[in-house]
Structure formats: structure tokens, C-alpha cells
Design a protein around this motif. Structure first.
Motif, mmCIF file in Angstrom:
data_model
loop_
_atom_site.group_PDB
_atom_site.id
_atom_site.type_symbol
_atom_site.label_atom_id
_atom_site.label_comp_id
_atom_site.label_asym_id
_atom_site.label_seq_id
_atom_site.Cartn_x
_atom_site.Cartn_y
_atom_site.Cartn_z
ATOM 1 N N LEU A 39 23.844 11.723 -19.737
ATOM 2 C CA LEU A 39 22.776 12.350 -18.962
ATOM 3 C C LEU A 39 23.168 12.235 -17.497
ATOM 4 C CD1 LEU A 39 19.883 13.418 -18.365
ATOM 5 C CD2 LEU A 39 19.110 11.030 -18.503
ATOM 6 N N ILE A 40 23.196 13.375 -16.784
ATOM 7 C CA ILE A 40 23.539 13.394 -15.366
ATOM 8 C C ILE A 40 22.313 13.828 -14.575
ATOM 9 C CG2 ILE A 40 25.015 14.397 -13.584
ATOM 10 C CD1 ILE A 40 27.122 14.893 -15.746
ATOM 11 N N VAL A 41 21.846 12.953 -13.704
ATOM 12 C CA VAL A 41 20.738 13.279 -12.798
ATOM 13 C C VAL A 41 21.363 13.526 -11.432
ATOM 14 C CG1 VAL A 41 18.537 12.516 -11.839
ATOM 15 C CG2 VAL A 41 19.201 11.802 -14.152
ATOM 16 N N GLU A 42 21.474 14.796 -11.052
ATOM 17 C CA GLU A 42 22.194 15.148 -9.837
ATOM 18 C C GLU A 42 21.430 14.732 -8.580
ATOM 19 O OE1 GLU A 42 23.220 19.276 -9.806
ATOM 20 O OE2 GLU A 42 24.975 18.952 -11.091
ATOM 21 N N PRO A 83 30.154 10.106 -33.044
ATOM 22 C CA PRO A 83 31.450 10.251 -32.374
ATOM 23 C C PRO A 83 32.088 11.612 -32.658
ATOM 24 C CG PRO A 83 31.267 8.067 -33.340
ATOM 25 C CD PRO A 83 30.070 8.841 -33.813
ATOM 26 N N GLY A 84 32.590 12.240 -31.604
ATOM 27 C CA GLY A 84 33.192 13.565 -31.742
ATOM 28 C C GLY A 84 32.242 14.696 -31.436
ATOM 29 N N HIS A 85 30.959 14.424 -31.428
ATOM 30 C CA HIS A 85 29.953 15.419 -31.060
ATOM 31 C C HIS A 85 29.435 15.054 -29.669
ATOM 32 C CE1 HIS A 85 28.947 16.738 -35.472
ATOM 33 N NE2 HIS A 85 30.242 16.761 -35.206
ATOM 34 N N PHE A 86 30.096 15.568 -28.633
ATOM 35 C CA PHE A 86 29.783 15.192 -27.263
ATOM 36 C C PHE A 86 28.808 16.194 -26.660
ATOM 37 C CE2 PHE A 86 34.362 13.996 -27.864
ATOM 38 C CZ PHE A 86 34.118 12.654 -28.102
ATOM 39 N N ALA A 87 27.874 15.694 -25.879
ATOM 40 C CA ALA A 87 26.910 16.565 -25.209
ATOM 41 C C ALA A 87 26.602 16.007 -23.833
ATOM 42 C CB ALA A 87 25.633 16.692 -26.039
ATOM 43 N N THR A 88 26.292 16.901 -22.905
ATOM 44 C CA THR A 88 25.893 16.523 -21.554
ATOM 45 C C THR A 88 24.607 17.257 -21.206
ATOM 46 O OG1 THR A 88 28.183 16.193 -20.824
ATOM 47 C CG2 THR A 88 26.525 16.537 -19.113
ATOM 48 N N LEU A 89 23.620 16.522 -20.753
ATOM 49 C CA LEU A 89 22.399 17.116 -20.211
ATOM 50 C C LEU A 89 22.428 16.864 -18.715
ATOM 51 C CD1 LEU A 89 19.626 18.468 -20.446
ATOM 52 C CD2 LEU A 89 18.642 16.189 -20.862
ATOM 53 N N ARG A 90 22.423 17.941 -17.929
ATOM 54 C CA ARG A 90 22.537 17.845 -16.475
ATOM 55 C C ARG A 90 21.226 18.303 -15.838
ATOM 56 N NH1 ARG A 90 26.980 17.748 -13.030
ATOM 57 N NH2 ARG A 90 28.357 18.060 -14.826
ATOM 58 N N PRO A 124 37.619 24.544 -42.804
ATOM 59 C CA PRO A 124 36.710 23.455 -42.423
ATOM 60 C C PRO A 124 36.215 23.623 -40.984
ATOM 61 C CG PRO A 124 38.976 22.684 -42.405
ATOM 62 C CD PRO A 124 39.004 24.066 -42.985
ATOM 63 N N ALA A 125 35.008 23.170 -40.733
ATOM 64 C CA ALA A 125 34.443 23.234 -39.389
ATOM 65 C C ALA A 125 35.165 22.261 -38.474
ATOM 66 C CB ALA A 125 32.954 22.902 -39.435
ATOM 67 N N ASP A 126 35.228 22.594 -37.204
ATOM 68 C CA ASP A 126 35.842 21.728 -36.207
ATOM 69 C C ASP A 126 34.989 20.470 -36.048
ATOM 70 O OD1 ASP A 126 37.116 20.557 -34.122
ATOM 71 O OD2 ASP A 126 37.076 22.294 -32.801
ATOM 72 N N GLY A 127 35.611 19.299 -36.209
ATOM 73 C CA GLY A 127 34.870 18.050 -36.090
ATOM 74 C C GLY A 127 34.535 17.679 -34.658
ATOM 75 N N GLU A 128 35.229 18.299 -33.679
ATOM 76 C CA GLU A 128 34.982 18.028 -32.275
ATOM 77 C C GLU A 128 34.030 19.082 -31.710
ATOM 78 O OE1 GLU A 128 36.154 15.577 -30.287
ATOM 79 O OE2 GLU A 128 37.218 14.570 -31.914
ATOM 80 N N GLN A 129 32.965 18.628 -31.047
ATOM 81 C CA GLN A 129 32.008 19.527 -30.416
ATOM 82 C C GLN A 129 31.702 19.010 -29.027
ATOM 83 O OE1 GLN A 129 28.524 20.164 -32.813
ATOM 84 N NE2 GLN A 129 29.688 20.432 -34.695
ATOM 85 N N ASN A 130 31.572 19.931 -28.066
ATOM 86 C CA ASN A 130 31.288 19.557 -26.687
ATOM 87 C C ASN A 130 30.311 20.563 -26.110
ATOM 88 O OD1 ASN A 130 31.326 18.584 -24.067
ATOM 89 N ND2 ASN A 130 33.511 18.133 -24.117
ATOM 90 N N LEU A 131 29.109 20.110 -25.787
ATOM 91 C CA LEU A 131 28.031 20.995 -25.362
ATOM 92 C C LEU A 131 27.455 20.487 -24.054
ATOM 93 C CD1 LEU A 131 25.989 23.324 -26.049
ATOM 94 C CD2 LEU A 131 24.605 21.570 -27.180
ATOM 95 N N GLU A 132 27.203 21.395 -23.089
ATOM 96 C CA GLU A 132 26.570 21.014 -21.828
ATOM 97 C C GLU A 132 25.362 21.907 -21.588
ATOM 98 O OE1 GLU A 132 27.608 19.999 -17.145
ATOM 99 O OE2 GLU A 132 29.205 20.449 -18.582
ATOM 100 N N VAL A 133 24.225 21.286 -21.252
ATOM 101 C CA VAL A 133 22.963 21.990 -21.029
ATOM 102 C C VAL A 133 22.453 21.624 -19.639
ATOM 103 C CG1 VAL A 133 20.581 22.276 -21.804
ATOM 104 C CG2 VAL A 133 22.413 21.993 -23.484
ATOM 105 N N PHE A 134 21.920 22.618 -18.918
ATOM 106 C CA PHE A 134 21.433 22.418 -17.555
ATOM 107 C C PHE A 134 19.919 22.583 -17.517
ATOM 108 C CE2 PHE A 134 25.751 23.914 -17.322
ATOM 109 C CZ PHE A 134 26.325 23.216 -16.272
ATOM 110 N N VAL A 135 19.267 21.766 -16.686
ATOM 111 C CA VAL A 135 17.859 21.964 -16.349
ATOM 112 C C VAL A 135 17.808 22.349 -14.882
ATOM 113 C CG1 VAL A 135 15.584 20.901 -16.122
ATOM 114 C CG2 VAL A 135 17.050 20.312 -18.061
ATOM 115 N N GLY A 136 17.306 23.552 -14.581
ATOM 116 C CA GLY A 136 17.344 24.083 -13.230
ATOM 117 C C GLY A 136 18.618 24.883 -13.032
ATOM 118 N N ASN A 137 18.544 25.904 -12.186
ATOM 119 C CA ASN A 137 19.694 26.785 -12.004
ATOM 120 C C ASN A 137 19.749 27.212 -10.553
ATOM 121 O OD1 ASN A 137 21.817 28.511 -12.299
ATOM 122 N ND2 ASN A 137 20.633 30.155 -13.255
ATOM 123 N N GLY A 138 20.759 26.699 -9.828
ATOM 124 C CA GLY A 138 20.892 27.063 -8.428
ATOM 125 C C GLY A 138 19.677 26.627 -7.631
#
Length: 271
Positions: free
Chosen positions: A66-69, A36-43, A4-18
């Protein structure tokens, strides 16, 4: 495969690099996480921009954020919508609402002001939150240009001597205002506009709520407890009805014109 596939997912995506700046422009629908269980972060990194284009939509799922640095910008254009289903926006940079655009996410979520995070003083729309949490970790000015600030069934938490200064019309209803940890300071102050507080609970504060003389102010059916000072007010309340002050060093300090105090209770307060 029978695995079975892992029910927990955690993904982080960045806009801009250095030192490279970037722009993410949403013209349709962007989903950050979904269930729930599919976590994502857009930075959104420093110097980069997130634009919610006209009539676009942003969805932030449970546990996602969503993180606005610092040094980054989020722009909301007319007709854009935000739906946060127990998601979060961490504002360390600038939120800019185009002329007349409101910040009024659908559903419940968490808005955190941290670092240099602010709502642009040029923004002229309203801020409306329901059943949400607001974390104040810096000095936050909501300018007189903002049409109105409305918090209903919200929890406002102050951290690290953070302050919220509201200079526009302010409605606070069915909400809780409190402090992280044991230290207390002047967290919430309002001025210039019309402020209505009803059915709220203030826990801690020095004072918990400050209202200067240039405000139109009413306070009804609200509770202040365990505060060094509950209320400090030099405005003359249009209504001061059925409030309760428990175990405060100073319950309420009122330096104003003649007024009616009706059905208020002071218990366990030194003054």
C-alpha cells in the motif's frame, strides 16, 4: 485450454487521478495481493484518502504494498484491523489514527517512512509492531500524544540521514537498529517518556541512541558495535546492566547522576 495459467500476477490500482481527488472507504475486507506470486499495489494518490471504516479489515499479501503518496491520507477508525503477511506500507503522506486507535498490524511486514510521510501528531493511540521492518528515510517525529511505541523483534534501518525521534513511552526489545551504507549519523533519539531497551543490537550510529535528561531510561542486555558513538545519555538510567560495546570510537557517554553500572563490557572502543 490445456495451457496453464501464469502463476505470476502483478496488479496496480490507483485511488485519485492527477488533479482529481478520490476516496476509498473500506467497510468490509480489502485484500491487496493474497499469496506469493500474486503481487498487487494499491496507490493512494495526492489529495486522495483511504479510510478503514469501523470494524473493517485490510490484508496485504506477500510482496504486495500500500502506497500513501505525499499529500494523501490514510485514516484508521476504531475496530479496524490490518494484517500484513510480508506485505508493505509505504507512507509518503499522512497516517491518521482516530482517537485512541492503535496502529498494530497482525503478522510481519515492512513500514517505510519516506518523503513527507508521518503519523499525525493528533493521533493518540499506540504503535505496536512485531517481527517487522521499519525503514526511516525522513525526519520522523512520534509525538508525545501517542500513547506508546512498542517494537519487538523488529529491524529499524535508517537511510539518507533519516531520523526517528520518539517523544512518547518507548519499548524496544529483541530488535536491531542499523544504517544503510557506510555513513553514520544520529538516527534514534528518545525523550519525555519512559524508555526501556532490552536485548537489542545497534550497528553504527553517531550516536546510535541518544537519551536526554528528561527521560526515564533503562538499558539491558544490548550490544552496540562499529559506531562512531554508541550511546549518548544525560538521563540517569534506572538500570544499566549487561550491555556490550564493541569497536566503537566512543562506547558510551554518560553525563548523569550517580548510578550503578553492572556487568557491562567495553572492547575495542577508543573511549
Amino acid at each position: 485450454s490445456n495451457v496453464p495459467a501464469d502463476g505470476e500476477q502483478n496488479l496496480e490500482v490507483f485511488v485519485g487521478n492527477g488533479c482529481l481527488q478520490g476516496e476509498l472507504r473500506i467497510k468490509g475486507t480489502l485484500k491487496i495481493g493474497d499469496v506469493p506470486g500474486h503481487f498487487a499495489t494499491l496507490r493512494i494518490n495526492k489529495g486522495s484518502t483511504l479510510v478503514l471504516d469501523k470494524n473493517s479489515s485490510l490484508f496485504i499479501g506477500p510482496g504486495s504494498e500500500l502506497i500513501v503518496e505525499e499529500g494523501a491520507t490514510m485514516i484508521i477508525q476504531p475496530g479496524a484491523s490490518i494484517d500484513w503477511n510480508d506485505g508493505a506500507i509505504n507512507l509518503e503522506g499522512t497516517l491518521n489514527m482516530d482517537s485512541g486507535v492503535d496502529f498494530s498490524p497482525t503478522g510481519s511486514g515492512t513500514l517505510t517512512f519516506d518523503g513527507d510521510g508521518l503519523i499525525s501528531p493528533q493521533s493518540t493511540g499506540a504503535i505496536r509492531l512485531e517481527q517487522s521492518r521499519v525503514n526511516i528515510k525522513n525526519l520522523q517525529h512520534l509525538s508525545v500524544n501517542i500513547a506508546a511505541v512498542e517494537l519487538n523483534e523488529c529491524t529499524v534501518v535508517f537511510y539518507n540521514r533519516g531520523e526517528l525521534k520518539v517523544r512518547s513511552d518507548f519499548d524496544l526489545t529483541n530488535s536491531t537498529v542499523q544504517y544503510d551504507g557506510n555513513k553514520q549519523w544520529a538516527g534514534l533519539s528518545v525523550s519525555s517518556g519512559t524508555t526501556a531497551v532490552a536485548h537489542c543490537e545497534f550497528i553504527g550510529g553517531a550516536p546510535a541512541l541518544s537519551v536526554p535528561s528528561n527521560s526515564t531510561f533503562s538499558l539491558e542486555n544490548s550490544t552496540f558495535k562499529n559506531a562512531l558513538q554508541g550511546l549518548k545519555c544525560t538521563a540517569t538510567p534506572s538500570s544499566f546492566y549487561a550491555n556490550r560495546f564493541y569497536s566503537c570510537t566512543i562506547g558510551a557517554e554518560l553525563n548523569c547522576a550517580a548510578m550503578t553500572i553492572e556487568r557491562n563490557l567495553f572492547h575495542g572502543c577508543n573511549q
